[in-house]
Design a protein around this motif. Structure first.
Motif, PDB file in Angstrom:
ATOM      1  N   LYS A 134       1.019  -1.427  -0.281  1.00 34.17           N
ATOM      2  CA  LYS A 134       0.007  -0.320  -0.120  1.00 34.17           C
ATOM      3  C   LYS A 134       1.081   0.560   0.088  1.00 34.17           C
ATOM      4  O   LYS A 134       0.346   2.113  -0.235  1.00 34.17           O
ATOM      5  CB  LYS A 134      -0.756   0.276   1.309  1.00 34.17           C
ATOM      6  CG  LYS A 134      -2.012  -1.139   1.028  1.00 34.17           C
ATOM      7  CD  LYS A 134      -2.852  -1.567   2.460  1.00 34.17           C
ATOM      8  CE  LYS A 134      -3.074   0.085   2.943  1.00 34.17           C
ATOM      9  NZ  LYS A 134      -4.085  -0.147   5.004  1.00 34.17           N
ATOM     10  N   VAL A 139      -6.810   1.824  -4.481  1.00 32.70           N
ATOM     11  CA  VAL A 139      -6.290   0.301  -4.026  1.00 32.70           C
ATOM     12  C   VAL A 139      -7.514  -0.259  -2.921  1.00 32.70           C
ATOM     13  O   VAL A 139      -7.839   0.131  -1.866  1.00 32.70           O
ATOM     14  CB  VAL A 139      -4.955   0.814  -3.202  1.00 32.70           C
ATOM     15  CG1 VAL A 139      -4.582  -0.103  -3.437  1.00 32.70           C
ATOM     16  CG2 VAL A 139      -4.302   1.454  -4.446  1.00 32.70           C
ATOM     17  N   VAL A 175      -7.769  -4.426  -1.003  1.00 30.15           N
ATOM     18  CA  VAL A 175      -6.849  -4.957  -0.243  1.00 30.15           C
ATOM     19  C   VAL A 175      -7.298  -5.958   0.303  1.00 30.15           C
ATOM     20  O   VAL A 175      -8.521  -6.757   0.950  1.00 30.15           O
ATOM     21  CB  VAL A 175      -5.917  -5.293   1.142  1.00 30.15           C
ATOM     22  CG1 VAL A 175      -5.215  -5.647   1.346  1.00 30.15           C
ATOM     23  CG2 VAL A 175      -5.102  -3.928   0.793  1.00 30.15           C
TER      24      VAL A 175
END
Length: 169
Positions: A88, A100, A102
């Motif tokens: 990140k 983004v 995860v």
């Protein structure tokens, strides 16, 4: 005159692990695949290896206590957090405006990566290559080769150049 083409919302799945090769692949992806000012979503995937199954006694006759097993689980979770945070941070440094997400899944990396790519309908899968030779690949298997054979989306395997000291150059 060229017609205005609407940017497609692409899902770019990048598998990350503890190795420099995956961070190099992520860095390369941010530089060469992710479009600036686009609607691309970068999905970072860490496949946490399943905990090994131990009998009550190890090979030397010692018992594995619940404390030892809990410590092993904590270590595995700490590694996952560390890898994801590093990835990140690399995304923020190289492409701050990219969305983004995860994911951390438990299981064999080959299976986990293929399943997630299918589930999220990834537009492309990006993997680093460890560059194992024929013998190591025969014994250890190749995650990138397995994924290239089984995933339905395009697979981009990024090989770290020899002599690169850092995975993020």
């Amino acid at each position: 005159m060229a017609d205005h083409v609407e940017a497609k919302d692409r899902k770019i799945l990048v598998a990350v692990d503890e190795g420099e090769e995956s961070m190099y692949a992520l860095s390369w992806c941010l530089k060469n695949v992710v479009s600036q000012n686009s609607k691309d979503t970068l999905i970072l995937l860490y496949a946490k290896p399943p905990r090994a199954v131990y009998s009550a006694l190890d090979g030397t006759g010692y018992l594995f206590s619940a404390d030892i097993l809990a410590t092993m689980d904590k270590y595995s979770n700490d590694v996952a957090v560390c890898v994801v945070e590093k990835a990140k941070r690399l995304c923020r440094d190289k492409a701050d405006e990219v969305k983004v997400e995860v994911r951390a899944e438990c299981g064999d990396p080959r299976d986990v990566i293929c399943e997630v790519a299918e589930k999220i309908k990834a537009d492309v899968l990006v993997l680093g290559s460890h560059g194992y030779g024929l013998i190591k690949r025969a014994f250890l298997g190749s995650v990138s080769n397995h994924c290239a054979q089984h995933v339905k989306c395009p697979v981009l395997i990024v090989k770290k150049p020899k002599g690169s000291s850092s995975g993020t150059k």
